[in-house]
Design a protein around this motif. Structure first.
Motif, short mmCIF file in Angstrom:
data_model
loop_
_atom_site.label_atom_id
_atom_site.label_comp_id
_atom_site.label_asym_id
_atom_site.label_seq_id
_atom_site.Cartn_x
_atom_site.Cartn_y
_atom_site.Cartn_z
N LEU A 1 -1.33 0.92 -5.74
CA LEU A 1 0.06 1.10 -6.18
C LEU A 1 0.06 1.92 -7.46
CD1 LEU A 1 2.90 -1.49 -6.18
CD2 LEU A 1 2.43 -0.24 -8.27
N ARG B 1 -0.06 4.42 -1.85
CA ARG B 1 -0.57 3.34 -0.98
C ARG B 1 -1.92 3.66 -0.34
NH1 ARG B 1 3.88 4.64 3.79
NH2 ARG B 1 3.81 6.85 3.24
N GLN C 1 0.21 -5.27 2.80
CA GLN C 1 0.44 -4.44 1.62
C GLN C 1 1.85 -3.86 1.68
OE1 GLN C 1 -2.04 -1.51 -0.91
NE2 GLN C 1 -1.38 -0.25 0.81
N VAL D 1 0.19 -6.36 -8.77
CA VAL D 1 0.78 -5.03 -8.95
C VAL D 1 0.11 -4.18 -10.02
CG1 VAL D 1 3.03 -5.68 -8.03
CG2 VAL D 1 2.59 -5.90 -10.48
N GLU E 1 -2.36 1.48 -12.96
CA GLU E 1 -2.34 1.76 -11.53
C GLU E 1 -3.43 0.97 -10.78
OE1 GLU E 1 -2.49 4.01 -13.90
OE2 GLU E 1 -0.73 5.33 -13.72
N HIS F 1 -0.68 -6.03 -2.87
CA HIS F 1 -0.92 -4.60 -3.03
C HIS F 1 -2.39 -4.37 -3.32
CE1 HIS F 1 3.43 -3.80 -3.38
NE2 HIS F 1 3.45 -4.94 -4.05
N HIS G 1 10.99 2.32 -2.64
CA HIS G 1 11.31 1.36 -3.70
C HIS G 1 12.54 1.85 -4.48
CE1 HIS G 1 10.60 -1.96 -6.35
NE2 HIS G 1 9.32 -2.12 -6.04
N THR H 1 3.19 -1.78 -0.46
CA THR H 1 3.35 -0.51 -1.16
C THR H 1 4.01 0.51 -0.23
OG1 THR H 1 1.29 -0.99 -2.32
CG2 THR H 1 2.18 1.24 -2.52
N SER I 1 3.01 4.02 -10.19
CA SER I 1 4.41 4.27 -10.50
C SER I 1 4.51 4.70 -11.96
CB SER I 1 5.24 2.99 -10.30
OG SER I 1 6.50 3.09 -10.94
N MET J 1 4.15 5.84 -3.42
CA MET J 1 3.67 5.02 -4.53
C MET J 1 2.17 4.77 -4.44
SD MET J 1 6.77 2.32 -5.28
CE MET J 1 5.94 1.72 -6.77
N HIS K 1 11.01 4.47 -9.62
CA HIS K 1 9.59 4.64 -9.30
C HIS K 1 9.25 6.04 -8.78
CE1 HIS K 1 8.62 0.42 -9.96
NE2 HIS K 1 9.71 0.10 -9.29
#
Length: 302
Positions: free
Chosen positions: A27, A68, A60, A252, A36, A24, A91, A62, A29, A66, A95
């Motif tokens: 990302l 991306r 990636q 992450v 983040e 990632h 996901h 993501t 959440s 989220m 999230h």
């Protein structure tokens, strides 16, 4: 002819190069508030560090909703020389805000198809895979909804489906649903985080479906990762499944980036690769890092 769909266009799988098959750059959440991945400069520096370690491509995972930042990926790829593959998908429900999920009812498969074929928003970037997630040892209604939509999008496009296994569990339930009930070919499914629940019987049974086994997220002391990884992949290779393996870093949170003091993407090549070479031999590890991602993410796009 099969191609890997990168953010700068489709390319032959043999041109992907040394690949981090699950990571990632961006990302966000509510489950990771304050941690983040949202800094473009840090993402650029992390890719440069990965490139300096011998890396050539990053997938990636993501998914939709989220953070991306698909519009930023082409320039990052151009400036660092690292090929990037972007995901669509959804996901676990935790999230997302409930109102976002409500808006997606009845249109999730169409969203996935649109992001794979037309592009993500106004970015012009087309996704190259679908990312979904299971639960802990089970598939709840949300997982079944998202996986059903992913299967529909796969049948429409040919795109591979990458699955987050919660703490590495539920692999066989996922395969029963995707490959059994929903008719997705095994070699179009990538199971992530198998290293977190290192059950060799489950891993061999999953490999027997023809799916890809992703060992991702090394350097995490609270998971059964690095120290069990060489034996796990050697056992799979000895059982005839050496051609089903993928490796990824799965960074992450911001503090896990190498440029922020963590192991980051370079760890996969700097520490994990030599350890696996000692256990498996350099040639198989080379294929796991280059040929296997090319095959796993290549699609004869419909």
């Amino acid at each position: 002819m099969s191609r890997v769909r990168t953010v700068l266009g489709d390319l032959p799988p043999e041109e992907l190069g040394v690949c981090d098959a699950h990571d990632h750059l961006f990302l966000s959440s509510p489950q990771l508030a304050g941690q983040e991945l949202d800094d473009t400069g840090a993402a650029r520096a992390e890719l440069a560090a990965f490139r300096a370690a011998g890396g050539a491509a990053v997938v990636q995972w993501t998914p939709h909703g989220m953070g991306r930042r698909a519009a930023d990926l082409p320039e990052l790829s151009r400036t660092t020389g690292v090929r990037l593959v972007c995901a669509t998908g959804l996901h676990q429900a935790a999230h997302y805000a409930p109102e976002l999920l409500d808006r997606l009812r009845g249109r999730l498969a169409g969203l996935f198809v649109s992001e794979l074929t037309d592009g993500i928003g106004t970015s012009g970037v087309r996704a190259g895979l679908i990312k979904v997630a299971g639960g802990f040892h089970a598939l709840d209604a949300h997982a079944r909804w998202t996986m059903t939509a992913a299967a529909e999008a796969h049948h429409a496009t040919g795109a591979p489906i990458a699955v987050h296994l919660e703490l590495g569990t539920g692999a066989l339930d996922v395969l029963d649903l995707l490959c059994g009930e929903l008719g997705v070919p095994g070699d179009r499914v990538i199971l992530g985080h198998l290293n977190r629940f290192p059950d060799p019987v489950v891993q061999r049974e999953a490999a027997g479906s023809g799916c890809w086994l992703a060992f991702d997220g090394p350097s995490r002391a609270h998971h059964a990762t690095d120290w069990r990884l060489p034996q796990a992949v050697r056992d799979l290779a000895d059982a005839g499944f050496g051609d089903r393996l993928l490796l990824g870093g799965d960074t992450v949170v911001a503090g896990a980036r190498s440029v922020d003091g963590g192991p980051g993407m370079p760890y996969l090549l700097r520490r994990v690769r030599p350890r696996l070479e000692a256990a498996l031999g350099a040639e198989l590890v080379r294929r796991v890092l280059t040929e296997h991602p090319g095959r796993a993410f290549a699609v004869d796009w419909k």
